[in-house]
Design an enzyme around this catalytic site. Structure first.
Site, PDB file in Angstrom:
ATOM      1  N   PHE A   1       0.827  -1.205   0.000  1.00  0.00           N
ATOM      2  CA  PHE A   1       0.000   0.000   0.000  1.00  0.00           C
ATOM      3  C   PHE A   1       0.866   1.261   0.000  1.00  0.00           C
ATOM      4  O   PHE A   1       1.808   1.372   0.787  1.00  0.00           O
ATOM      5  CB  PHE A   1      -0.895  -0.019   1.238  1.00  0.00           C
ATOM      6  CG  PHE A   1      -1.855   1.107   1.354  1.00  0.00           C
ATOM      7  CD1 PHE A   1      -2.761   1.386   0.355  1.00  0.00           C
ATOM      8  CD2 PHE A   1      -1.887   1.896   2.506  1.00  0.00           C
ATOM      9  CE1 PHE A   1      -3.671   2.429   0.471  1.00  0.00           C
ATOM     10  CE2 PHE A   1      -2.787   2.942   2.643  1.00  0.00           C
ATOM     11  CZ  PHE A   1      -3.677   3.206   1.620  1.00  0.00           C
TER      12      PHE A   1
ATOM     13  N   SER B   1       3.160  -7.055   2.584  1.00  0.00           N
ATOM     14  CA  SER B   1       2.159  -6.250   3.288  1.00  0.00           C
ATOM     15  C   SER B   1       0.788  -6.350   2.612  1.00  0.00           C
ATOM     16  O   SER B   1       0.220  -7.439   2.525  1.00  0.00           O
ATOM     17  CB  SER B   1       2.651  -4.803   3.364  1.00  0.00           C
ATOM     18  OG  SER B   1       1.860  -4.041   4.238  1.00  0.00           O
ATOM     19  N   MET B   2       0.237  -5.245   2.080  1.00  0.00           N
ATOM     20  CA  MET B   2      -1.023  -5.315   1.350  1.00  0.00           C
ATOM     21  C   MET B   2      -0.904  -6.243   0.149  1.00  0.00           C
ATOM     22  O   MET B   2      -1.887  -6.885  -0.248  1.00  0.00           O
ATOM     23  CB  MET B   2      -1.458  -3.922   0.889  1.00  0.00           C
ATOM     24  CG  MET B   2      -2.758  -3.929   0.083  1.00  0.00           C
ATOM     25  SD  MET B   2      -3.119  -2.351  -0.703  1.00  0.00           S
ATOM     26  CE  MET B   2      -2.011  -2.412  -2.136  1.00  0.00           C
TER      27      MET B   2
ATOM     28  N   ASP C   1       8.267  -4.861  13.453  1.00  0.00           N
ATOM     29  CA  ASP C   1       7.571  -4.228  12.328  1.00  0.00           C
ATOM     30  C   ASP C   1       6.726  -3.092  12.899  1.00  0.00           C
ATOM     31  O   ASP C   1       5.860  -3.311  13.739  1.00  0.00           O
ATOM     32  CB  ASP C   1       6.693  -5.275  11.629  1.00  0.00           C
ATOM     33  CG  ASP C   1       6.055  -4.763  10.346  1.00  0.00           C
ATOM     34  OD1 ASP C   1       5.734  -3.563  10.273  1.00  0.00           O
ATOM     35  OD2 ASP C   1       5.871  -5.568   9.417  1.00  0.00           O
TER      36      ASP C   1
ATOM     37  N   HIS D   1       9.526  -3.474   8.432  1.00  0.00           N
ATOM     38  CA  HIS D   1       8.393  -3.836   7.578  1.00  0.00           C
ATOM     39  C   HIS D   1       8.778  -4.111   6.122  1.00  0.00           C
ATOM     40  O   HIS D   1       8.373  -5.116   5.543  1.00  0.00           O
ATOM     41  CB  HIS D   1       7.331  -2.733   7.636  1.00  0.00           C
ATOM     42  CG  HIS D   1       6.099  -3.074   6.860  1.00  0.00           C
ATOM     43  ND1 HIS D   1       5.309  -4.171   7.157  1.00  0.00           N
ATOM     44  CD2 HIS D   1       5.521  -2.480   5.786  1.00  0.00           C
ATOM     45  CE1 HIS D   1       4.307  -4.236   6.297  1.00  0.00           C
ATOM     46  NE2 HIS D   1       4.399  -3.216   5.465  1.00  0.00           N
TER      47      HIS D   1
END
Length: 237
Positions: free
Chosen positions: A7, A75-76, A176, A206
């Protein structure tokens, strides 16, 4: 390998991973998701359905090459890959997830649909890296409307994790500041994949694909893919 960025980011965060897999002999497709790679105002007008639609198009492009297809996401990107496995698991040979997001443990997150009208954007979330000399390319700010849409993606994806049965390789940073490592535990507990392998990344934050443990991800995902392909060949033989 179909690689999906996170994202507010773009495929630059996937490039070193993709180049490693290319050098290992894999074809790699890493699409730019709608709204990303531009201003936060442009991203604010995009939705999770558009992001997912682009990933599905890229899956079709990959399948057209006539080889088994894996999907990997950060992530996303991991959220979207999980949704892909729920909807089209039969088209995938396996998933590689790096700090996948499936829920938000920040208490104010549920206010996003309302806040978008009074606070269109908040500070950027990018570049959560332990490496001091590396920056992630992201939008200058985080659009609240797009974040609210991301939360809706989680809302439809998390309840259907049991539909994920493909082999799974998960890499999770020990520290993270964007996505709680508990997200990976929720994914592991929710899927019905018989083959699930997890690795903790001790030195990365992250954006682990650009951080100290990146080579662990790259080598581990190549090994995972080779092993799954070898299994498939042995079944056919």
């Amino acid at each position: 390998m179909l690689l999906c960025h996170g994202f507010t980011s773009d495929p630059a965060s996937m490039r070193p991973w993709g180049e490693h897999l290319r050098d290992a002999g894999f074809n790699v497709i890493a699409p730019l998701l709608p709204g990303h790679g531009q201003t936060w105002q442009v991203l604010a007008k995009s939705t999770w359905q558009e992001w997912y639609g682009r990933l599905e198009e890229a899956l079709d492009e990959a399948l057209a090459l006539g080889r088994p297809v894996f999907a990997g996401g950060l992530s996303m990107g991991g959220s979207l890959c999980l949704r892909l496995a729920e909807q089209r698991g039969g088209d995938l040979a396996g998933l590689v997830l790096v700090n996948p997001a499936i829920f938000d443990d920040k208490p104010q997150g549920f206010l996003a649909p309302v806040l978008r009208y009074v606070m269109p954007s908040v500070a950027a979330i990018g570049s959560d890296l332990n490496k001091p000399d590396v920056r992630e390319k992201t939008t200058a700010r985080t659009p609240v409307a797009a974040y609210a849409s991301l939360r809706r993606l989680w809302k439809v994806t998390r309840p259907e994790l049991a539909r994920v049965t493909v082999p799974l390789r998960i890499f999770t940073s020990a520290q993270d500041h964007v996505v709680s490592p508990r997200n990976s535990a929720v994914v592991r507990a929710g899927v019905r994949s018989k083959d699930v392998e997890s690795t903790v990344l001790p030195r990365s934050y992250h954006v682990a694909t650009l951080d100290y443990d990146a080579e662990t991800i790259f080598a581990g995902s190549a090994e995972f893919m080779e092993r799954q392909l070898a299994k498939a060949r042995s079944v056919h033989d």
